[in-house]
Design a protein around this motif. Structure first.
Motif, PDB file in Angstrom:
ATOM      1  N   LEU A 209       0.794  -1.221   0.000  1.00 27.91           N
ATOM      2  CA  LEU A 209       0.000   0.000   0.000  1.00 27.91           C
ATOM      3  C   LEU A 209       0.827   1.272   0.000  1.00 27.91           C
ATOM      4  CD1 LEU A 209      -2.973  -0.862   2.403  1.00 27.91           C
ATOM      5  CD2 LEU A 209      -2.837  -1.087  -0.084  1.00 27.91           C
ATOM      6  N   THR A 210       1.961   1.277   0.718  1.00 24.81           N
ATOM      7  CA  THR A 210       2.712   2.527   0.876  1.00 24.81           C
ATOM      8  C   THR A 210       4.224   2.353   0.712  1.00 24.81           C
ATOM      9  OG1 THR A 210       3.043   2.270   3.274  1.00 24.81           O
ATOM     10  CG2 THR A 210       0.974   3.299   2.558  1.00 24.81           C
ATOM     11  N   ARG A 211       4.652   1.223   0.141  1.00 24.50           N
ATOM     12  CA  ARG A 211       6.087   0.912   0.096  1.00 24.50           C
ATOM     13  C   ARG A 211       6.689   0.968   1.499  1.00 24.50           C
ATOM     14  NH1 ARG A 211       8.243  -1.944  -3.781  1.00 24.50           N
ATOM     15  NH2 ARG A 211      10.274  -0.972  -3.443  1.00 24.50           N
ATOM     16  N   ALA A 212       5.855   0.612   2.484  1.00 25.92           N
ATOM     17  CA  ALA A 212       6.246   0.485   3.900  1.00 25.92           C
ATOM     18  C   ALA A 212       6.611   1.815   4.554  1.00 25.92           C
ATOM     19  CB  ALA A 212       7.382  -0.521   4.073  1.00 25.92           C
ATOM     20  N   GLN A 213       6.223   2.924   3.946  1.00 22.75           N
ATOM     21  CA  GLN A 213       6.569   4.211   4.545  1.00 22.75           C
ATOM     22  C   GLN A 213       5.842   4.442   5.871  1.00 22.75           C
ATOM     23  OE1 GLN A 213       9.141   6.220   3.403  1.00 22.75           O
ATOM     24  NE2 GLN A 213       9.355   4.271   2.313  1.00 22.75           N
ATOM     25  N   ASP A 214       4.710   3.773   6.068  1.00 22.62           N
ATOM     26  CA  ASP A 214       3.957   3.953   7.306  1.00 22.62           C
ATOM     27  C   ASP A 214       4.082   2.744   8.233  1.00 22.62           C
ATOM     28  OD1 ASP A 214       2.529   2.110   5.844  1.00 22.62           O
ATOM     29  OD2 ASP A 214       0.581   3.068   6.123  1.00 22.62           O
ATOM     30  N   ILE A 215       5.089   1.902   8.007  1.00 18.12           N
ATOM     31  CA  ILE A 215       5.143   0.638   8.747  1.00 18.12           C
ATOM     32  C   ILE A 215       5.393   0.853  10.241  1.00 18.12           C
ATOM     33  CG2 ILE A 215       7.623   0.155   8.416  1.00 18.12           C
ATOM     34  CD1 ILE A 215       6.714  -2.809   7.905  1.00 18.12           C
ATOM     35  N   HIS A 216       6.081   1.904  10.613  1.00 19.55           N
ATOM     36  CA  HIS A 216       6.333   2.155  12.032  1.00 19.55           C
ATOM     37  C   HIS A 216       5.004   2.294  12.786  1.00 19.55           C
ATOM     38  CE1 HIS A 216       9.083   3.390  15.286  1.00 19.55           C
ATOM     39  NE2 HIS A 216       8.105   4.193  15.669  1.00 19.55           N
ATOM     40  N   GLY A 217       4.090   3.085  12.230  1.00 18.81           N
ATOM     41  CA  GLY A 217       2.783   3.253  12.856  1.00 18.81           C
ATOM     42  C   GLY A 217       1.969   1.980  12.839  1.00 18.81           C
ATOM     43  N   ARG A 218       2.098   1.201  11.779  1.00 20.95           N
ATOM     44  CA  ARG A 218       1.371  -0.069  11.697  1.00 20.95           C
ATOM     45  C   ARG A 218       1.861  -1.049  12.764  1.00 20.95           C
ATOM     46  NH1 ARG A 218      -1.646  -0.961   6.972  1.00 20.95           N
ATOM     47  NH2 ARG A 218      -1.479   0.740   5.455  1.00 20.95           N
ATOM     48  N   VAL A 219       3.167  -1.074  12.992  1.00 22.75           N
ATOM     49  CA  VAL A 219       3.708  -1.968  14.013  1.00 22.75           C
ATOM     50  C   VAL A 219       3.293  -1.507  15.396  1.00 22.75           C
ATOM     51  CG1 VAL A 219       5.838  -2.871  15.060  1.00 22.75           C
ATOM     52  CG2 VAL A 219       5.620  -2.748  12.579  1.00 22.75           C
ATOM     53  N   GLN A 220       3.232  -0.210  15.605  1.00 22.31           N
ATOM     54  CA  GLN A 220       2.765   0.305  16.891  1.00 22.31           C
ATOM     55  C   GLN A 220       1.320  -0.121  17.142  1.00 22.31           C
ATOM     56  OE1 GLN A 220       3.929   4.334  17.540  1.00 22.31           O
ATOM     57  NE2 GLN A 220       2.732   4.574  19.405  1.00 22.31           N
TER      58      GLN A 220
END
Length: 210
Positions: free
Chosen positions: A170-181
């Motif tokens: 979806l975002t090339r993992a640019q938002d992965i930090h928030g997703r992991v949180q």
């Protein structure tokens, strides 16, 4: 070729291969396209890697080699049990976002096996690490006493794999930090942590050191 030069050249080839595998996948990549990224010929790479399959295996193994050092650093800083597991997950996510070698290693384990490439079985080592950290957390009194550690480890790895793949698509993992949180905020109550929000937010900040 001297050992340091040979090692540096091997690393250079591995990273070029990782970039190609990450971009187009195992099937579409070729030794010629990887050589072109380096501005070399296939012959120049053959001293180090005899086939595309051997390159794929090196990318996957190089990705795995990182995590022992990361977890060692987390433990050296005094973290154990759930905190160590959460920090490790954030570190994996951040490198998945930023490091092509990590992304390629994970992608290869999803698609190279379809082409008969001999790679380490995916997920098994992560389930083992997760189970060990859960056992440590259990000994520390952090978990529900009746928790099925083996089953919990499998569910955590399965769900985290989904977080990575959805973020990448979806975002090339640019938002992965928030997703992991968000992942940990939702998962921890199932492990017996009654108020995870502050804990996860604190560890999310501290994870940038790894």
């Amino acid at each position: 070729m001297t050992q340091p030069r040979a090692s540096a050249r091997r690393d250079e080839i591995t990273r070029a291969a990782a970039a190609e595998f990450d971009e187009v996948g195992y099937a579409a990549a070729s030794l010629s396209s990887i050589a072109a990224r380096l501005g070399k010929t296939k012959g120049a790479m053959s001293y180090h890697f005899s086939s595309k399959a051997s390159l794929a295996r090196e990318v996957v193994e190089a990705q795995y080699r990182q995590w022992e050092d990361v977890l060692s650093g987390i433990r050296t800083d005094g973290y154990s049990g759930l905190d160590a597991m959460i920090l490790l997950a954030f570190a994996v996510a951040q490198r998945f976002r930023d490091d092509v070698l990590v992304r390629a290693g994970i992608r290869l384990q999803h698609d190279a096996g379809l082409h008969g490439v001999d790679l380490p079985t995916p997920f098994v080592s992560w389930m083992s690490v997760t189970r060990d950290l859960l056992a440590e957390a259990n000994a520390n009194g952090e978990l529900q006493p009746v928790l099925d550690l083996e089953g919990a480890a499998e569910v955590l790895v399965e769900a985290f794999t989904g977080v990575q793949q959805v973020a990448h698509r979806l975002t090339r993992a640019q938002d992965i930090h928030g997703r992991v949180q968000r992942y940990w905020t939702l998962m921890l109550p199932g492990l017996g942590v009654t108020d995870p929000v502050e804990r996860v937010a604190r560890l999310a900040q501290q994870s940038e050191a790894y």
